[in-house]
Scaffold this motif. Structure first.
Motif, PDB file in Angstrom:
ATOM      1  N   PRO A  80     -41.763   4.831  -7.166  1.00 46.82           N
ATOM      2  CA  PRO A  80     -41.121   5.325  -8.364  1.00 46.82           C
ATOM      3  C   PRO A  80     -41.952   5.720  -9.609  1.00 46.82           C
ATOM      4  N   SER A  81     -41.720   6.602 -10.234  1.00 45.88           N
ATOM      5  CA  SER A  81     -42.606   7.298 -11.236  1.00 45.88           C
ATOM      6  C   SER A  81     -41.674   7.597 -12.461  1.00 45.88           C
ATOM      7  N   ASP A  82     -42.374   8.164 -13.358  1.00 49.17           N
ATOM      8  CA  ASP A  82     -41.499   8.536 -14.545  1.00 49.17           C
ATOM      9  C   ASP A  82     -40.605   9.832 -14.172  1.00 49.17           C
ATOM     10  N   TYR A 142     -39.607  10.491 -10.798  1.00 52.30           N
ATOM     11  CA  TYR A 142     -38.749   9.974 -10.104  1.00 52.30           C
ATOM     12  C   TYR A 142     -38.525   8.259  -9.890  1.00 52.30           C
ATOM     13  N   PRO A 143     -37.828   8.002 -10.916  1.00 55.09           N
ATOM     14  CA  PRO A 143     -37.918   6.314 -11.016  1.00 55.09           C
ATOM     15  C   PRO A 143     -37.197   5.382 -10.235  1.00 55.09           C
ATOM     16  N   ASP A 192     -33.064  -0.932  -9.209  1.00 51.29           N
ATOM     17  CA  ASP A 192     -33.995  -0.195  -9.247  1.00 51.29           C
ATOM     18  C   ASP A 192     -33.902   0.642  -7.874  1.00 51.29           C
ATOM     19  N   LYS A 205     -35.012  10.880  -8.128  1.00 53.38           N
ATOM     20  CA  LYS A 205     -34.243  11.037  -9.542  1.00 53.38           C
ATOM     21  C   LYS A 205     -32.901  11.307  -9.264  1.00 53.38           C
TER      22      LYS A 205
END
Length: 710
Positions: free
Chosen positions: A591-593, A595-596, A669, A706
């Motif tokens: 996960p990233s900013d 695609y959290p 998450d 996302k």
């Protein structure tokens, strides 16, 4: 009054004019439940009832899919004639025209582009006979190296891990009858309650007998409900979790030194690596508390017997092979293998997922689990087939990699049997685009699936009610599917279709069979002396004994209920342990900013694989008529997702739209989407194309996404 009663009974007698009973097996999961379909002719219609039949594996039980399996063979959309695409539309043609067209196209493609320009894409839902014949067809009739099958997307990680660790891959190392008597069970990444419901009583009985059950899954499911301890691991962190358990086992000196010394190699490397790790760091990585990691390890190591079962949750990852191997490290370290009530089980997904991977559909494989690049193995099979071993092609590539070969122009023609790769493969848009580039695609199927729509020619296959043959269930038990119902319309058995194409290509002498049993008798010889040795198994014996567990090397052999009692299948007789790093050699998507969230995928009870068959069953389709996004309420509120509303789910590869379903049973998450639907609900549009370096399994279970309300 008497006259009215007589008239009533005469009417009832006339209504039920006849009754036929068809013995068969469920076409869906790897339990391969035995059943009977009762067909009653009632006035102008037919009425069908399905009942379970007693057998050693499912003991007469059926689930909702088995009870309604008959609905798809009788569906009005079933293909009953060969269909040729003319000006973008499918039109019926004769079998003679269809076979002639295949001959013309195949011959032309190989003349222009070479022998390896043709490819074969098989299935783990076909019989052993047909899987065996498909491998022979590719290598003898077409002389191409390019053959693989959809089982590559399901069981390949567990199969590779078992072969590397034990030297042999059979779904379960023990018969299911041992499960109720074991003392501790780990269920890792398996939701058997929905995927194989008729297996659940074995685990429920074990619990009644006092077994401690540990479930490893990011979600709460019908399976985790029976667990004493649920480790709600972050998606993709199974290997690290196993390292945490190993560390506790070694620290507490709960490993079996005598077993390890006598029956395993690589232990010191595993111990050295694991002891350098921090439990606190593993806890942070996995999302599982140190307390629960310690409890799981102590419970499993502390009992006298134990079993570990894995399924797609662990295996469908780009480190699936090593993740399974690390769980097997736990099994070997505690000496819980090759003994009563102790062993490993890979919960096979597809109906013939075990048998279909044993006899030649895989790119590197020949019958009996022989290897195509082993000269001794090539020579043996060439002799059985009556060809020169030097004429057999070499190793090809995995299922998904064949689409890359199409995109690159190396493969220009494909024979597709009973599979739907446009829906089942990762990066599905890429697969669809690749298939459109083929000069010729012929599909063998029951229905015009999403992939068959792209075909130039579709050939009508027979269903489970009509196609006799053997299947090998999740135990490794070879069963015989009786199938006496006549084929409808002009449908033919898969093996008959292959034989007719081979004849047209001038290879009739290698494909002259009059029934499925003829093929099986050749398979027996081809597998003789191999790892998966079926030589001692016959149709007569299977009927008499209700299935036989391989290996069964001769007609007097009773079959092998428990593997590895005295030695493992490697040359030195020992199991091979390896140190497995917390972070895999092929990096997983995180996960990233942008695609959290983690996305993971799986099944629902009422559907099977890409839904081509189950969506044709009114009773099953009604239970789940559309896909959905399972999301924790706190996560939903964070992203302004209302319950039961349409949501766009996006990854770097694409987007789908599904309906939200709030659930407190999933990690905050993580979101979950089942994989049975196509088109705008096809979750595999979101999955990346990175592959496990050992088994070439895609990473279906971990993607970064996302979400947004539609």
């Amino acid at each position: 009054m008497t006259e009215l009663l007589l008239k009533y009974f005469r009417t009832k007698q006339q209504e039920v004019q006849s009754e036929k009973v068809y013995d068969t097996q469920c076409p869906f999961c790897s339990m391969q439940c035995k059943m009977q379909l009762i067909e009653q002719s009632v006035v102008t219609r037919k009425k069908y009832t399905t009942v379970g039949k007693d057998n050693p594996t499912s003991e007469g039980r059926l689930c909702i899919k088995g009870l309604n399996a008959h609905q798809h063979p009788f569906h009005q959309d079933r293909i009953l004639h060969p269909l040729l695409k003319v000006n973008g539309e499918f039109v019926p043609i004769s079998w003679e025209q269809a076979i002639g067209h295949i001959k013309e196209q195949f011959t032309s493609i190989q003349a222009e582009d070479g022998l390896n320009a043709l490819s074969v894409y098989g299935s783990a839902s076909i019989t052993n006979e047909e899987a065996y014949l498909l491998g022979k067809f590719a290598r003898v009739a077409l002389k191409t190296r390019y053959i693989d099958y959809n089982g590559r997307l399901c069981m390949s990680a567990a199969a590779t891990a078992a072969n590397q660790t034990f030297g042999l891959d059979r779904g379960l190392t023990n018969a299911l009858s041992e499960v109720p008597h074991t003392r501790v069970i780990i269920l890792a990444g398996t939701n058997i309650a929905e995927c194989q419901p008729t297996i659940m009583p074995y685990f429920e009985k074990a619990k009644e007998n006092g077994a401690y059950i540990i479930a490893i899954d990011p979600r709460e499911t019908g399976t985790t409900e029976i667990a004493d301890l649920h480790l709600k691991v972050k998606p993709g962190m199974d290997a690290a979790l196993a390292n945490g358990m190993l560390k506790v086992i070694f620290e507490e000196k709960l490993h079996d030194e005598a077993f390890i010394k006598g029956r395993a190699t690589g232990f010191e490397d595993v111990k050295g690596y694991v002891m350098s790790l921090s439990l606190e760091e593993i806890s942070e990585m996995t999302g599982v508390s140190v307390e629960h990691i310690r409890l799981a390890a102590m419970k499993f190591a502390g009992e006298e017997s134990g079993m570990i079962f894995t399924a797609r949750g662990v295996e469908q990852q780009i480190d699936g092979t090593t993740a399974v191997r690390n769980l097997l490290n736990i099994l070997i370290s505690t000496g819980k293998i090759g003994k009563p009530y102790s062993g490993y089980g890979a919960i096979t997904g597809q109906g013939n997922g075990q048998g279909a991977r044993e006899h030649g559909q895989k790119a590197d494989q020949l019958p009996g689990y022989r290897l195509i690049e082993n000269e001794e193995h090539r020579a043996y099979i060439a002799k059985v087939w009556g060809v020169d071993k030097d004429e057999l092609p070499g190793k090809g590539v995995s299922a998904f990699e064949m689409f890359k070969k199409i995109e690159e122009g190396e493969i220009t023609g494909m024979l597709l049997m009973c599979s739907n790769p446009v829906v089942s493969n990762p990066n599905a848009n890429f697969v669809k685009a690749a298939l459109k580039k083929l000069k010729f695609l012929v599909a063998i199927d029951l229905f015009v699936s999403e992939t068959a729509k792209l075909a130039d020619l579709i050939l009508p296959a027979s269903s489970y009610l009509e196609d006799e043959g053997t299947m090998t269930n999740l135990e490794g038990r070879v069963t015989l599917r009786e199938a006496s119902r006549p084929c409808p319309g002009e449908a033919k058995h898969d093996w008959q279709i292959l034989c007719e194409i081979a004849k047209a290509l001038g290879k009739e002498k290698y494909f002259s069979y009059s029934n499925a049993e003829d093929i099986f008798n050749e398979l027996r010889i081809a597998s003789r002396g191999g790892i998966a040795d079926y030589y001692g198994i016959t149709y007569e014996r299977i009927r008499k004994e209700q299935g036989i567990l391989w290996p069964c090397p001769d007609l007097e052999h009773k079959g092998t209920e428990r593997l590895f009692e005295e030695s493992f299948a490697h040359a030195d007789g020992k199991a091979k342990m390896i140190a497995v790093p917390n972070t895999p050699e092929v990096p997983k998507e995180k996960p990233s900013d942008e695609y959290p969230l983690y996305l993971t995928t799986g099944r629902v009870m009422s559907h099977y694989l890409t839904g081509v068959q189950t969506r044709k069953s009114a009773a099953l389709a009604a239970r789940n008529f559309e896909s959905y996004l399972e999301i924790h309420p706190e996560t939903a509120r964070k992203y302004s997702i209302e319950n039961n509303r349409l949501v766009m789910v996006s990854s770097k590869r694409g987007s789908i739209v599904v309906r939200s379903r709030w659930s407190e049973k999933i990690r905050q998450d993580t979101v979950f989407v089942p994989f049975h639907w196509a088109d705008s609900q096809n979750v595999n549009l979101l999955v990346g194309e990175e592959l496990d370096p050992y088994c070439r399994m895609p990473g279906f279970k971990v993607s970064a996404v996302k979400i947004a309300s539609v």
